[in-house]
Design an enzyme around this catalytic site. Structure first.
Site, PDB file in Angstrom:
ATOM      1  N   GLU A 148     -37.011 -59.582  38.602  1.00 19.80           N
ATOM      2  CA  GLU A 148     -36.422 -59.667  39.942  1.00 19.80           C
ATOM      3  C   GLU A 148     -35.932 -61.080  40.232  1.00 19.80           C
ATOM      4  OE1 GLU A 148     -35.695 -57.142  41.590  1.00 19.80           O
ATOM      5  OE2 GLU A 148     -37.134 -55.560  41.122  1.00 19.80           O
ATOM      6  N   ASP A 295     -32.715 -48.591  32.971  1.00 17.74           N
ATOM      7  CA  ASP A 295     -31.337 -48.670  33.465  1.00 17.74           C
ATOM      8  C   ASP A 295     -30.522 -49.898  33.050  1.00 17.74           C
ATOM      9  OD1 ASP A 295     -33.033 -50.159  35.094  1.00 17.74           O
ATOM     10  OD2 ASP A 295     -32.439 -49.242  36.975  1.00 17.74           O
ATOM     11  N   GLU A 389     -35.685 -41.154  46.525  1.00 13.63           N
ATOM     12  CA  GLU A 389     -36.081 -41.938  45.352  1.00 13.63           C
ATOM     13  C   GLU A 389     -36.193 -41.085  44.101  1.00 13.63           C
ATOM     14  OE1 GLU A 389     -35.279 -44.890  45.372  1.00 13.63           O
ATOM     15  OE2 GLU A 389     -37.113 -46.011  45.081  1.00 13.63           O
ATOM     16  N   THR A 493     -26.190 -56.894  37.389  1.00 12.04           N
ATOM     17  CA  THR A 493     -26.833 -55.680  37.901  1.00 12.04           C
ATOM     18  C   THR A 493     -27.146 -55.804  39.391  1.00 12.04           C
ATOM     19  OG1 THR A 493     -28.535 -54.025  37.454  1.00 12.04           O
ATOM     20  CG2 THR A 493     -29.246 -56.325  37.370  1.00 12.04           C
TER      21      THR A 493
HETATM   22  C1  DMJ Z   1     -31.223 -53.854  42.322  1.00  6.99           C
HETATM   23  O1  DMJ Z   1     -32.084 -54.901  42.537  1.00  6.99           O
HETATM   24  C2  DMJ Z   1     -30.600 -53.952  40.969  1.00  6.99           C
HETATM   25  O2  DMJ Z   1     -29.441 -53.202  40.966  1.00  6.99           O
HETATM   26  C3  DMJ Z   1     -31.507 -53.499  39.871  1.00  6.99           C
HETATM   27  O3  DMJ Z   1     -30.897 -53.448  38.615  1.00  6.99           O
HETATM   28  C4  DMJ Z   1     -32.153 -52.174  40.134  1.00  6.99           C
HETATM   29  N1  DMJ Z   1     -31.859 -51.702  41.396  1.00  6.99           N
HETATM   30  C5  DMJ Z   1     -31.954 -52.558  42.526  1.00  6.99           C
HETATM   31  C6  DMJ Z   1     -31.455 -51.866  43.758  1.00  6.99           C
HETATM   32  O4  DMJ Z   1     -31.743 -50.530  43.797  1.00  6.99           O
END
Ligand code: DMJ
Length: 934
Positions: A148, A295, A389, A493
């Site tokens: 994060e 993902d 979710e 991302t």
């Molecule tokens: C975001 O912080 C980023 O896109 C991450 O890759 C996963 N998803 C969250 C938001 O849903």
């Protein structure tokens, strides 16, 4: 990536293997450029005025979210939009892993930096950068998630730096800027590096910003596992940091982690699991999908190729993509499978994070499945207003929260850019409407606690500002609405912008440490080209619509394809002689069958029945196998029953000024009194009862008469409180938890049980609120004499009269006033610290059935796995309802080959040892999945 940005990974119009860095922008432009101009039919085109109106609406919404954060939360990491204050870690009850994003570094401000520029708020950007440089401290004694912190903070600083230097070069803004954000990014990069001190090179999942990993003060470093996405989503930020600064170490570390993951892929399926041991490299969770936990690993492989021009990343991506499309993709669904047994579904539900995948498919150039999955997701959204979710293959809600995730908006943006189909603008418009209608609160936007009830959570995640507003704004923006060329950048991302020119800067580390293990792959595995959209769309402007059309009713007339695989194992002539749903513990014939299957039945003292299977005691191996299947059925049936027995949460909606129905609180139901799911909602003003605990006759009946009484939890049974307020003339009751600080964000909701006696005399509705939610009402009473609420099973649309009233008052006035009103400190409610006797009656239902799995707990048996598509179809048609999807599915030719020829999927009888070995593995994965958290 705006006009044609849907196709970064494509190379069609250029010579194969041309260095990406030289062709990125032009290739992208050639790929999908003309789609918008040729649209002649289908969804009506949206006028420039309408697009501008929607773009302005997005700007206004951003101002509402960002403005409230800055006014009421900054410098805290996040805004708590219901209580209108900052979320400071340590000062709020822990929410577990979710809090690991909070490092006391003004997260939301940093995550919002480049959004400000995209939204043309250059002055605000300049101001925000100054604040970051002045106020943010990266040296806090706090344990944060490496993943994060990388995507949100490092990415945020780098995105801010990228746009700061762009603005400086333009000559008007940021003239004072001297790479200060980059220096901060570098400082943060060095703080994250100790996390990579493992033999594998995979990073620890958490790090202490001040003390690193190893020191005793660090309070971290004992973890053994991390998620694949956590270890595999670093390369863009780390490589950018290296290339901006010349310090090669960051890119090297991120490459090493990616190399290790690639080495560890399951070699026959080419899939990766969800979690991995950072020391041994063993897969801890062997289920595999494209959503939570994996993902962005896939996303970063493709984007690393785009940003760095390194073929090996595209080769890896294409190998994985091939496996995903072979096993996980069951259009329009994307279902997790086991890495070792990829024909075996690991779940019958999907998570919301996978909504990014259609966007990634556009980037790869695979438009058709992107359109299909996106359409399926949109149908789910239309049903629940937001993407829950998690949702099942038959589109029921599995996990009901929705923390305002941006993934679906992201895919909508990319699909619009790829197809030019105005349908996607209409989709975006719906997203905007739903956000304003259901998530907007006076002090920002609140996450949905439960999409079914419309109740809120006191949470507005930073990614909402980093991503949602960017994608929505860009969706409606024309080139001239953005002050720079977005096609010169790639989105991380977290939607942070990194310039594509980095591919030609400081390339020295590119190939160092990167494995070259591709001997088994030849060029035919690598897709270097996109579908030629210049031909595709002009020839058939209804292309996207024709793909969507068969899926229009997929949610309403759902055909749960994902569970077909499970079902068919029971239908392939080997279903157990006794089906779980027919079983009766009093039927001697059934008991005889159980015995044959090695299943014994134990009556527990509390009236429950326990089933245990000892395969060894079965009459034959076939009976043992039947027994295992019976157990599997029973587990599924039991968990389904348990779910059905749980009453869904209820909603308390504040409808009076200044809330106007915008604040919806999650409430627990009662097992007695008026059932709000069957009756019309109850609406009334609230009044506190005296005594506040409601445990004796009320001394203020005149105050609660005709109102909804507030009562404190504790000291007597819930039913007793209900009777006392009912006798005083209350039309409903809200019990507020006496545990200070409790919240439905952190504690599981429960039903208020009766008192073991007949409760038919209680006619009024009763709901339960945890302390934090309750104090929102108590605070509101402090501020206003009259507070009106609605008790219901689902938040109701806001009252049109209220809407008018609200609209007539000036927007600023209303916002400022409401913000003040709900910021006022919590009322002291004189809490009594005493065990509540009512809790004893909240025990499990004695009629419920539990299953023991001492010798065997059945899971999905692989032995009957049938990959024959015609078999799939037969099963599907038996369901009767599956018309549209069914036809769609038939059209998909299944070309997959058995990846493991040593396993005979159609074989009827498998040696019991091998069945048990298989099951043990499945049970392990199953248990892991049970623990699964997004
Ligand atoms: C975001 O912080 C980023 O896109 C991450 O890759 C996963 N998803 C969250 C938001 O849903």
């Amino acid at each position: 990536m705006s006009e044609a940005g849907g196709c970064w990974g494509c190379g069609s119009p250029v010579p194969q293997r041309a260095p990406w860095s030289l062709v990125a922008a032009t290739t992208a432009a050639l790929c999908l450029v003309s789609a918008t101009s040729v649209w002649t039919a289908g969804t009506a085109p949206m006028s420039r005025e309408e697009k501008q109106k929607l773009g302005n609406q997005v700007l206004e919404m951003f101002d509402h979210a960002y403005g409230n954060y800055m006014e009421h939360a900054y410098p805290a990491d996040e805004l708590m939009p219901l209580t209108c204050r900052g979320r400071v870690r340590g000062q709020e009850p822990s929410r577990g892993d979710v809090d690991d994003a909070l490092g006391k570094f003004s997260l939301t401000l940093i995550d919002s930096l480049d959004t400000l520029v995209v939204l043309n708020k250059t002055k605000e950007f300049e101001d925000a950068v100054r604040k970051v440089l002045r106020d943010v401290n990266l040296d806090n004694d706090v344990v944060v998630s490496v993943f994060e912190t990388n995507i949100r903070v490092l990415g945020g600083l780098l995105g801010g730096h990228s746009l700061a230097i762009m603005l400086k070069e333009k000559g008007e803004y940021m003239q004072w800027y001297n790479d200060e954000l980059l220096q901060m990014a570098k400082q943060l990069g060095y703080k994250l590096l100790p996390a990579f001190n493992t033999t594998s090179g995979l990073p620890y999942p958490r790090i202490n910003l001040k003390f690193g990993i190893r020191k005793p003060e660090a309070r971290t470093g004992t973890e053994t596992d991390t998620c694949t996405a956590c270890a595999g989503t670093l390369i863009l930020e780390f490589a950018a940091l290296s290339r901006f600064t010349g310090a090669t170490i960051f890119e090297e570390y991120a490459r090493k982690a990616l190399d290790f993951l690639w080495e560890k892929r399951q070699r026959s399926s080419n899939l990766v699991g969800v979690t991995i041991n950072i020391h041994t490299g063993d897969w801890v969770r062997k289920d595999s999908g494209v959503g939570a936990g994996i993902d962005s690993y896939y996303e970063y492989l493709l984007k690393a190729y785009v940003l760095l021009g390194d073929d090996s990343f595209l080769e890896r991506f294409n190998t994985h993509y091939d496996a995903i499309m072979r096993y996980i993709s069951q259009p329009p669904l994307l279902l997790d499978v086991h890495i070792h047994k990829p024909m075996l579904n690991a779940r019958t539900w999907m998570d919301a994070l996978l909504a990014f995948f259609p966007g990634l498919q556009v980037l790869k150039g695979d438009i058709r499945p992107a359109i299909e999955t996106h359409e399926m997701l949109y149908q789910v959204i239309k049903k629940h207003n937001f993407l829950p979710e998690a949702f099942t293959t038959d589109f029921r809600v599995h996990w009901a929260q929705h923390p305002l995730r941006p993934e679906f908006a992201e895919s909508t943006y990319f699909l619009y850019k790829a197809t030019g189909d105005p349908y996607y603008l209409e989709v975006g418009k719906t997203l905007i409407e739903n956000l304003n209608k259901y998530a907007r609160v006076p002090c920002g936007f609140a996450a949905m606690k439960d999409v079914r009830t419309g109740s809120h959570e006191d949470r507005m995640d930073s990614f909402f500002l980093a991503e949602m507003f960017k994608y929505l704004y860009l969706l409606f923006a024309d080139k001239e609405d953005i002050i720079f060329d977005i096609e010169d950048y790639i989105f991380t991302t977290e939607a942070h912008l990194l310039p594509l020119w980095l591919s030609t800067t400081n390339q020295s580390i590119s190939k160092k440490n990167t494995t070259s293990d591709y001997t088994e792959l030849d060029d035919s595995n690598f897709d270097w080209t996109c579908p030629n959209t210049q031909i595709l769309f002009p020839n058939d402007p209804l292309y996207a619509q024709s793909i969507r059309e068969p899926l229009k009713n997929v949610v309403d007339k759902s055909c749960p394809r994902g569970i077909i695989r499970v079902e068919e194992s029971f239908r392939s002539g080997t279903k157990p002689p006794l089906r779980a749903r027919d079983f009766m513990a009093t039927n001697p014939e059934h008991l005889e069958i159980l015995k044959k299957m090695g299943v014994s039945l134990i009556h527990l003292k509390d009236g429950r029945v326990q089933l245990v299977q000892h395969a060894i005691q079965a009459a034959s191996s076939i009976d043992a196998e039947d027994g295992l299947r019976f157990m599997q059925e029973m587990i599924e049936l039991s968990s389904q029953q348990q779910k059905e027995q749980q009453l869904p949460p209820r909603a308390v909606q504040i409808v009076s000024h200044p809330f106007f129905g915008r604040v919806v609180l999650t409430a627990g139901p009662a097992q007695f009194g008026l059932d709000l799911s069957k009756h019309k909602e109850t609406r009334g003003f609230v009044a506190s009862s005296k005594p506040y605990n409601g445990c004796s006759e009320l001394t203020n009946p005149e105050a609660v008469m005709g109102k909804i009484a507030l009562i404190q939890r504790g000291q007597c049974m819930f039913a007793e409180k209900a009777r006392n307020i009912q006798n005083a003339g209350a039309i409903g009751g809200i019990v507020i938890d006496d545990n200070e600080g409790s919240s439905s964000d952190t504690a599981p909701l429960f039903q208020m049980a009766g008192d073991g006696k007949d409760t038919d005399d209680i006619k009024i509705p009763m709901l339960f609120l945890f302390s934090k939610e309750g104090s929102i009402i108590l605070d509101a009473i402090q501020e206003f004499e009259e507070v009106e609420v609605l008790l219901s099973d689902k938040a109701k649309d806001r009252d049109p009269e209220m809407e008018n009233e609200e609209q007539s008052s000036s927007e600023n006035d209303s916002q400022n006033q409401s913000a003040e009103q709900i910021t006022s400190s919590s009322q002291d409610v004189d809490l009594i610290d005493q065990e509540s006797p009512e809790e004893s009656s909240l025990n499990s239902n004695p009629e419920s059935l539990t299953l023991a799995d001492t010798d065997s707990t059945a899971s999905i048996s692989p032995s009957e796995q049938n990959s024959d598509p015609t078999e799939n179809h037969e099963t599907t048609s038996l369901d009767g309802e599956c018309t549209d999807l069914d036809n769609q599915l038939q059209e998909q030719p299944e070309t997959e080959e058995d990846p493991n020829p040593n396993i005979s999927w159609g074989k009827k009888v498998q040696p019991i040892d091998s069945i048990l070995a298989d099951w043990n593995e499945d049970i392990e994965a199953f248990e892991m999945m049970e623990k699964d958290e997004l």
